[in-house]
Design an enzyme around this catalytic site. Sequence first.
Site, mmCIF file in Angstrom:
data_model
loop_
_atom_site.group_PDB
_atom_site.id
_atom_site.type_symbol
_atom_site.label_atom_id
_atom_site.label_comp_id
_atom_site.label_asym_id
_atom_site.label_seq_id
_atom_site.Cartn_x
_atom_site.Cartn_y
_atom_site.Cartn_z
ATOM 1 N N LYS A 1 0.861 -1.189 0.000
ATOM 2 C CA LYS A 1 0.000 0.000 0.000
ATOM 3 C C LYS A 1 0.890 1.229 0.000
ATOM 4 C CE LYS A 1 -1.533 2.900 2.862
ATOM 5 N NZ LYS A 1 -1.533 4.087 2.003
ATOM 6 N N SER B 1 5.634 8.166 9.663
ATOM 7 C CA SER B 1 5.860 8.994 10.855
ATOM 8 C C SER B 1 5.789 8.149 12.131
ATOM 9 C CB SER B 1 4.819 10.097 10.915
ATOM 10 O OG SER B 1 3.535 9.503 11.024
ATOM 11 N N GLU C 1 10.002 1.769 10.549
ATOM 12 C CA GLU C 1 11.025 2.788 10.282
ATOM 13 C C GLU C 1 10.307 4.126 10.325
ATOM 14 O OE1 GLU C 1 14.068 2.080 10.207
ATOM 15 O OE2 GLU C 1 13.989 -0.074 9.842
ATOM 16 N N CYS D 1 13.844 11.426 5.673
ATOM 17 C CA CYS D 1 13.813 11.010 7.084
ATOM 18 C C CYS D 1 15.160 11.309 7.733
ATOM 19 C CB CYS D 1 13.471 9.534 7.186
ATOM 20 S SG CYS D 1 14.468 8.527 6.101
ATOM 21 N N GLU E 1 10.051 16.713 14.769
ATOM 22 C CA GLU E 1 10.346 16.572 13.330
ATOM 23 C C GLU E 1 9.497 17.571 12.557
ATOM 24 O OE1 GLU E 1 9.043 13.005 11.164
ATOM 25 O OE2 GLU E 1 11.041 12.894 10.280
HETATM 26 P P1 NAD Z 1 2.667 8.800 7.408
HETATM 27 O O1 NAD Z 1 2.927 8.164 8.717
HETATM 28 O O2 NAD Z 1 1.641 9.871 7.338
HETATM 29 O O3 NAD Z 1 2.214 7.711 6.328
HETATM 30 C C1 NAD Z 1 3.020 6.602 6.018
HETATM 31 C C2 NAD Z 1 2.150 5.503 5.411
HETATM 32 O O4 NAD Z 1 1.269 5.026 6.426
HETATM 33 C C3 NAD Z 1 1.264 5.977 4.257
HETATM 34 O O5 NAD Z 1 1.179 4.968 3.291
HETATM 35 C C4 NAD Z 1 -0.078 6.171 4.943
HETATM 36 O O6 NAD Z 1 -1.178 6.082 4.074
HETATM 37 C C5 NAD Z 1 -0.058 5.029 5.939
HETATM 38 N N1 NAD Z 1 -0.975 5.185 7.085
HETATM 39 C C6 NAD Z 1 -1.509 6.332 7.595
HETATM 40 N N2 NAD Z 1 -2.306 6.039 8.639
HETATM 41 C C7 NAD Z 1 -2.284 4.699 8.794
HETATM 42 C C8 NAD Z 1 -2.906 3.794 9.695
HETATM 43 N N3 NAD Z 1 -3.717 4.227 10.670
HETATM 44 N N4 NAD Z 1 -2.666 2.474 9.565
HETATM 45 C C9 NAD Z 1 -1.830 2.014 8.600
HETATM 46 N N5 NAD Z 1 -1.212 2.827 7.718
HETATM 47 C C10 NAD Z 1 -1.424 4.147 7.812
HETATM 48 O O7 NAD Z 1 4.072 9.308 6.879
HETATM 49 P P2 NAD Z 1 4.386 10.171 5.589
HETATM 50 O O8 NAD Z 1 3.917 11.574 5.829
HETATM 51 O O9 NAD Z 1 3.906 9.453 4.380
HETATM 52 O O10 NAD Z 1 5.992 10.119 5.552
HETATM 53 C C11 NAD Z 1 6.808 10.978 6.272
HETATM 54 C C12 NAD Z 1 7.306 10.323 7.529
HETATM 55 O O11 NAD Z 1 7.994 9.130 7.209
HETATM 56 C C13 NAD Z 1 8.326 11.178 8.268
HETATM 57 O O12 NAD Z 1 8.081 11.109 9.646
HETATM 58 C C14 NAD Z 1 9.670 10.520 7.924
HETATM 59 O O13 NAD Z 1 10.693 10.752 8.853
HETATM 60 C C15 NAD Z 1 9.259 9.092 7.870
HETATM 61 N N6 NAD Z 1 10.214 8.293 7.110
HETATM 62 C C16 NAD Z 1 11.052 7.434 7.796
HETATM 63 C C17 NAD Z 1 11.995 6.685 7.121
HETATM 64 C C18 NAD Z 1 12.891 5.720 7.850
HETATM 65 O O14 NAD Z 1 13.441 4.827 7.202
HETATM 66 N N7 NAD Z 1 13.075 5.843 9.144
HETATM 67 C C19 NAD Z 1 12.115 6.813 5.735
HETATM 68 C C20 NAD Z 1 11.258 7.707 5.071
HETATM 69 C C21 NAD Z 1 10.312 8.429 5.779
#
Ligand code: NAD
Length: 492
Positions: free
Chosen positions: A172, A226, A247, A281, A382
């Site tokens: 997804k 996140s 992650e 990230c 962040e």
């Molecule tokens: P997000 O948490 O909003 O979404 C990530 C994914 O989770 C999306 O596909 C989203 O649709 C899904 N999601 C949202 N709510 C959910 C739920 N209740 N249940 C299951 N899935 C759900 O994050 P984002 O805004 O897409 O990405 C940015 C974040 O990702 C930042 O915090 C960044 O630091 C982090 N990030 C971390 C790494 C790492 O390897 N540590 C790498 C890239 C990004």
Amino acid sequence: MKLTNFIDGKWQEAGEEKYTAVLNPANGERLAEVRMSTKKEVDLAVAAAVRAQKKWVLVPAPKRADYLYEIGRLMKEKKEHLAQVLTKEMGKVIEEGRGEVQEGIDMAFYMAGEGRRLFGETTPSELADKFAMSVRAPIGVVGLITPWNFPVAIATWKSFPAIVAGNAFIWKPATETPMMAYEMAKIFEEVGLPPGVANVVFGSGSEVGTAMIEHPDVKVISFTGSTETGSKVAELGGRHLKKVSLEMGGKNAVIVMDDADLHLAVEGILWSAFGTAGQRCTACSRVIVHKDVKSELENMLLAQMESLTIGDGLDETVKIGPVINKQALEKIHSYIKIGKEEGAKLLVGGHVLADGDLAKGNYYAPTLFTDVTSNMRIAQEEIFGPVVSLIEVSSLEEAIEVNNGVKFGLSSSIFSRDVNNVFRAQRDLDTGIVYVNAGTTGAEIHLPFGGTKGTGNGHRDSGVAALDVYTEWKSIYVDFSGKLQRAQIDTD
Ligand code: NAD
């Protein structure tokens, strides 16, 4: 263009279901519409994956790897096209778009090599005429949930080790960046992966993500996003006894010591802080600087920040693209007020850019705060945008304490020419990744990627470590003595 799900090797028909627009963050252009799937589609995909995995696991791993070689080859052939799509839907500048696609290509070839390794262990038995070994066994069907900021690389970090190890997956992608998933699904189709091994289901996290986590036949959830969402995923996954790999967010810092090469440090900071408009990230959002070089570094950064060109990432001369959407602009901007109220001094930036064509997209000015203390919210949370805070320290020990004094632990960096500083720092910085004389960005795919504390839960993407997420250890004892031998009892 309507993006529909790829399930069981087939594209679903575009019907009357709910769709949502995919917008180019550089100019607001409507690029596509993506299906907002429901639990029904997740159920279909999981059923297909369960069927497919039963056969896939019996395909010898080197043969499974052959599909990855083909995927890598096709990605290479389509590299420019993929990079263009990536830049259009996500906004990062085209050079970084190409870099991200390359990461996926590298991962394909690297994990394909694992098809001929997937090493286990052989070890002596404590009993005579007995053989002992451990092997990696696939887990079954895995659910992959990915963010928008690396719409293809992160998916390859997860899906390629998953399939080479003999699993099937449902992916997804983030709602903001479905087009890369669509492109990858076309590649999976083109290389002829057996139907059901790779499935892509578009939709929201709350609907599709939740349905994947709750489905009894999805054994592993590998999530990147996140920390806030990751905590919810872990909670729900825990209730359903899932193996959950997380992650999550970061608050990465570059330490600049008084003996550092300041020109190099400035280059490293600019690349780490403002590349991908601060939405990596691993983005550097704190610069922890020794008091003796603080004002010099500040001036050098200010001078260099003036030359950063901002605009549509497809323009090769642009260095910084847009942020993902209007909500991100608002969130970033809210931190400017917070920083000022906390007593930090805004040196440059701190506003939305809306001159001329920039008004059509989501652009934020590269921003530098100084006189920041480590307890301020701008130094703790962040922000995920092009905003950097300078924090002054008097010693290496203090620098390390400030670096470690946040809830996240993804990456950190130190600029110093003193070998003692460097070795102390790499030992004491409590992040999953440490850079020396480089910024906080630049991970290579054959090393583990991930963080400590609020960034992760002990798992890693990338490197051989990724295989641990998608395999179980199976220990096998073969007794060829022809009699019952009892371990720990018949030891004489
Ligand atoms: P997000 O948490 O909003 O979404 C990530 C994914 O989770 C999306 O596909 C989203 O649709 C899904 N999601 C949202 N709510 C959910 C739920 N209740 N249940 C299951 N899935 C759900 O994050 P984002 O805004 O897409 O990405 C940015 C974040 O990702 C930042 O915090 C960044 O630091 C982090 N990030 C971390 C790494 C790492 O390897 N540590 C790498 C890239 C990004």
